[in-house]
Scaffold this active site. Structure first.
Site, PDB file in Angstrom:
ATOM      1  N   ILE A   1      10.304 150.664  52.303  1.00  0.00           N
ATOM      2  CA  ILE A   1      10.982 151.595  51.393  1.00  0.00           C
ATOM      3  C   ILE A   1       9.981 152.268  50.444  1.00  0.00           C
ATOM      4  CG2 ILE A   1      12.681 151.717  49.529  1.00  0.00           C
ATOM      5  CD1 ILE A   1      14.114 149.300  50.899  1.00  0.00           C
TER       6      ILE A   1
ATOM      7  N   ARG B   1      -0.382 144.787  46.759  1.00  0.00           N
ATOM      8  CA  ARG B   1      -1.515 143.847  46.869  1.00  0.00           C
ATOM      9  C   ARG B   1      -2.434 144.248  48.009  1.00  0.00           C
ATOM     10  NH1 ARG B   1       2.015 138.590  47.178  1.00  0.00           N
ATOM     11  NH2 ARG B   1       3.013 140.087  48.577  1.00  0.00           N
TER      12      ARG B   1
ATOM     13  N   ASP C   1      -1.040 143.622  41.756  1.00  0.00           N
ATOM     14  CA  ASP C   1      -0.158 142.456  41.882  1.00  0.00           C
ATOM     15  C   ASP C   1       0.713 142.448  40.635  1.00  0.00           C
ATOM     16  OD1 ASP C   1       1.138 140.051  41.950  1.00  0.00           O
ATOM     17  OD2 ASP C   1      -0.630 138.884  42.520  1.00  0.00           O
ATOM     18  N   VAL C   2       1.991 142.757  40.793  1.00  0.00           N
ATOM     19  CA  VAL C   2       2.868 142.903  39.616  1.00  0.00           C
ATOM     20  C   VAL C   2       3.104 141.585  38.884  1.00  0.00           C
ATOM     21  CG1 VAL C   2       4.053 144.967  40.499  1.00  0.00           C
ATOM     22  CG2 VAL C   2       5.020 142.698  40.961  1.00  0.00           C
TER      23      VAL C   2
ATOM     24  N   ASN D   1       9.440 149.230  42.897  1.00  0.00           N
ATOM     25  CA  ASN D   1       9.983 148.948  44.229  1.00  0.00           C
ATOM     26  C   ASN D   1       9.479 147.614  44.785  1.00  0.00           C
ATOM     27  OD1 ASN D   1      10.884 149.782  47.154  1.00  0.00           O
ATOM     28  ND2 ASN D   1       8.689 149.365  47.291  1.00  0.00           N
TER      29      ASN D   1
ATOM     30  N   TYR E   1      16.748 135.172  45.490  1.00  0.00           N
ATOM     31  CA  TYR E   1      16.652 136.646  45.562  1.00  0.00           C
ATOM     32  C   TYR E   1      17.778 137.282  44.751  1.00  0.00           C
ATOM     33  CZ  TYR E   1      16.385 141.311  47.763  1.00  0.00           C
ATOM     34  OH  TYR E   1      16.275 142.667  48.002  1.00  0.00           O
TER      35      TYR E   1
ATOM     36  N   LYS F   1      17.499 139.674  41.383  1.00  0.00           N
ATOM     37  CA  LYS F   1      17.974 141.064  41.382  1.00  0.00           C
ATOM     38  C   LYS F   1      19.085 141.250  40.341  1.00  0.00           C
ATOM     39  CE  LYS F   1      15.318 142.931  44.593  1.00  0.00           C
ATOM     40  NZ  LYS F   1      14.420 144.077  44.326  1.00  0.00           N
TER      41      LYS F   1
ATOM     42  N   VAL G   1      18.479 147.492  54.570  1.00  0.00           N
ATOM     43  CA  VAL G   1      17.687 148.676  54.948  1.00  0.00           C
ATOM     44  C   VAL G   1      16.793 148.309  56.138  1.00  0.00           C
ATOM     45  CG1 VAL G   1      15.948 150.317  54.117  1.00  0.00           C
ATOM     46  CG2 VAL G   1      17.637 149.395  52.513  1.00  0.00           C
TER      47      VAL G   1
HETATM   48  N1  LIG Z   1      15.037 145.725  53.057  1.00  0.00           N
HETATM   49  C1  LIG Z   1      16.231 145.667  52.521  1.00  0.00           C
HETATM   50  O1  LIG Z   1      17.242 145.454  53.205  1.00  0.00           O
HETATM   51  C2  LIG Z   1      16.402 145.888  51.036  1.00  0.00           C
HETATM   52  C3  LIG Z   1      17.711 146.074  50.549  1.00  0.00           C
HETATM   53  C4  LIG Z   1      17.890 146.257  49.185  1.00  0.00           C
HETATM   54  C5  LIG Z   1      16.802 146.270  48.333  1.00  0.00           C
HETATM   55  N2  LIG Z   1      15.550 146.100  48.835  1.00  0.00           N
HETATM   56  C6  LIG Z   1      14.440 146.109  47.885  1.00  0.00           C
HETATM   57  O2  LIG Z   1      13.613 147.233  48.149  1.00  0.00           O
HETATM   58  C7  LIG Z   1      12.266 146.935  47.777  1.00  0.00           C
HETATM   59  C8  LIG Z   1      11.350 147.225  48.966  1.00  0.00           C
HETATM   60  O3  LIG Z   1      11.793 146.449  50.059  1.00  0.00           O
HETATM   61  P1  LIG Z   1      11.253 146.619  51.550  1.00  0.00           P
HETATM   62  O4  LIG Z   1      12.409 146.305  52.412  1.00  0.00           O
HETATM   63  O5  LIG Z   1      10.504 147.884  51.702  1.00  0.00           O
HETATM   64  O6  LIG Z   1      10.256 145.362  51.554  1.00  0.00           O
HETATM   65  P2  LIG Z   1       8.881 145.126  52.320  1.00  0.00           P
HETATM   66  O7  LIG Z   1       8.886 145.893  53.572  1.00  0.00           O
HETATM   67  O8  LIG Z   1       8.673 143.655  52.390  1.00  0.00           O
HETATM   68  O9  LIG Z   1       7.817 145.756  51.305  1.00  0.00           O
HETATM   69  C9  LIG Z   1       7.635 145.160  50.035  1.00  0.00           C
HETATM   70  C10 LIG Z   1       6.487 145.841  49.331  1.00  0.00           C
HETATM   71  O10 LIG Z   1       6.297 145.168  48.072  1.00  0.00           O
HETATM   72  C11 LIG Z   1       4.923 144.806  47.952  1.00  0.00           C
HETATM   73  N3  LIG Z   1       4.777 143.614  47.107  1.00  0.00           N
HETATM   74  C12 LIG Z   1       5.286 142.379  47.316  1.00  0.00           C
HETATM   75  N4  LIG Z   1       4.882 141.542  46.338  1.00  0.00           N
HETATM   76  C13 LIG Z   1       4.120 142.274  45.485  1.00  0.00           C
HETATM   77  C14 LIG Z   1       3.405 141.996  44.292  1.00  0.00           C
HETATM   78  N5  LIG Z   1       3.359 140.755  43.770  1.00  0.00           N
HETATM   79  N6  LIG Z   1       2.728 142.980  43.677  1.00  0.00           N
HETATM   80  C15 LIG Z   1       2.719 144.228  44.198  1.00  0.00           C
HETATM   81  N7  LIG Z   1       3.355 144.572  45.330  1.00  0.00           N
HETATM   82  C16 LIG Z   1       4.049 143.600  45.969  1.00  0.00           C
HETATM   83  C17 LIG Z   1       4.466 144.598  49.397  1.00  0.00           C
HETATM   84  O11 LIG Z   1       3.058 144.760  49.579  1.00  0.00           O
HETATM   85  P3  LIG Z   1       1.988 143.554  49.476  1.00  0.00           P
HETATM   86  O12 LIG Z   1       2.575 142.395  50.203  1.00  0.00           O
HETATM   87  O13 LIG Z   1       0.760 144.147  50.096  1.00  0.00           O
HETATM   88  O14 LIG Z   1       1.820 143.326  48.009  1.00  0.00           O
HETATM   89  C18 LIG Z   1       5.188 145.745  50.087  1.00  0.00           C
HETATM   90  O15 LIG Z   1       4.451 146.945  49.951  1.00  0.00           O
HETATM   91  C19 LIG Z   1      12.276 145.464  47.344  1.00  0.00           C
HETATM   92  O16 LIG Z   1      12.350 145.384  45.937  1.00  0.00           O
HETATM   93  C20 LIG Z   1      13.525 144.915  47.982  1.00  0.00           C
HETATM   94  O17 LIG Z   1      14.029 143.796  47.280  1.00  0.00           O
HETATM   95  C21 LIG Z   1      15.318 145.915  50.159  1.00  0.00           C
END
Ligand SMILES: NC(=O)c1ccc[n+]([C@@H]2O[C@H](COP(=O)([O-])OP(=O)(O)OC[C@H]3O[C@@H](n4cnc5c(N)ncnc54)[C@H](OP(=O)(O)O)[C@@H]3O)[C@@H](O)[C@H]2O)c1
Length: 272
Positions: free
Chosen positions: A16, A36, A61-62, A91, A160, A164, A193
């Protein structure tokens, strides 16, 4: 084209976050792509630049306050030419599953603490770092990517869901304080998603059940009110709406149901 402000998207290395970075850059915003994995962020930033946009990869790293300052703010380099960061998209997030009574103490990692550190405190810290400059400029946009898990429960996802809900509760209050400041804060709450995070959920369910990956994906899609998985581009479109508009304190709940572009059937907007 009006000059859009320097924009920071956390977790922009994939999924996303990458779609959000690309959407805002396509609109003309110079975008810092941070996570990261610097390598993943560099790939996304390179794709934006190849498309004619401005993008800057950054390691972030947040969960680490020192890294936010030293790793990100002090390493902005060329991006500084665009002025202060006035648009922030929180995000970055993690999602792991476990029965609610299993904290993971045996492994030395408390799963509740781990989720709160990234999904809640991470976003909160980023706001504390960047909102003061926005308030001083009397303009700024903060978009927090929460989740439907910030609005309802899901089994085996208590950590989780709790993190949230914390992000949603914090944002509801902060948005009220920001009213009339020129800085807006809005929440995006998607159901499932299509992204690497959801791929991970599929893998874990397949490992623990007799379901195939296809059946599992269909099962997750059926959990969405609209009956299909949401595209990252649809989430990005809603972020663009909040970044480019004046609304404050609004929740956008993405329901699924086809569509790369949000419409009245796939997104519900209400006051936070
Ligand atoms: N997928 C779904 O169904 C869904 C639904 C609702 C909401 N969301 C939310 O949407 C957001 C993005 O989700 P996604 O599905 O795209 O997840 P994803 O594919 O796992 O991507 C997560 C991103 O967050 C980064 N991240 C994780 N820990 C971090 C940290 N400590 N510091 C900085 N960056 C960090 C990861 O990169 P690195 O590991 O390299 O740091 C990656 O770029 C999240 O907040 C998730 O909770 C997702």
């Amino acid at each position: 084209m009006t000059q859009l402000p320097l924009t920071l998207v956390t977790g922009a290395g994939r999924g996303i976050g990458a779609a959000i970075a690309m959407r805002l850059a396509r609109a003309g915003a110079p975008v810092i792509c941070a996570a990261r994995s610097l390598e993943a962020c560099t790939e996304v930033a390179d794709a934006i630049v190849a498309d004619g946009g401005h993008a800057y990869p950054a390691h972030l790293d947040v969960t680490d306050p020192d890294n936010i300052r030293a790793g990100l703010v002090d390493a902005l380099g060329d991006a500084r030419a665009h002025g202060p960061i006035l648009w922030l998209v929180n995000n970055a997030g993690i999602a792991e599953t476990a029965p609610f009574l299993r904290h993971g103490r045996a492994s030395g990692v408390d799963i509740y603490d781990k989720h709160m550190r990234v999904n809640f405190h991470g976003a909160r810290r980023m706001i504390e770092e960047f909102a003061p400059a926005m308030l001083e400029a009397k303009r700024g946009r903060i978009v927090n990517i929460a989740s439907s898990a910030g609005l309802q429960g899901y089994p085996y996802a208590a950590a989780y869901v709790a993190s949230k809900h914390a992000l949603v509760g914090y944002s509801r209050s902060a948005a009220r304080e920001l009213a009339k400041s020129g800085v807006t804060l809005n929440l995006v709450c998607p159901h499932y998603v299509e992204s690497p995070m959801t791929d991970g959920t599929v893998t874990r369910i397949v490992e623990k059940t007799a379901k195939t990956p296809e059946e599992t994906r269909a099962f997750l899609a059926a959990q969405n009110p609209g009956g299909t998985l949401i595209s990252p581009e649809e989430v990005a479109e809603v972020v663009w709406r909040f970044a480019s508009g004046q609304e404050n304190g609004v929740i956008a709940e993405l329901l699924g149901g086809k569509g790369r572009v949000p419409d009245a059937e796939t997104v519900r907007f209400y006051e936070a």
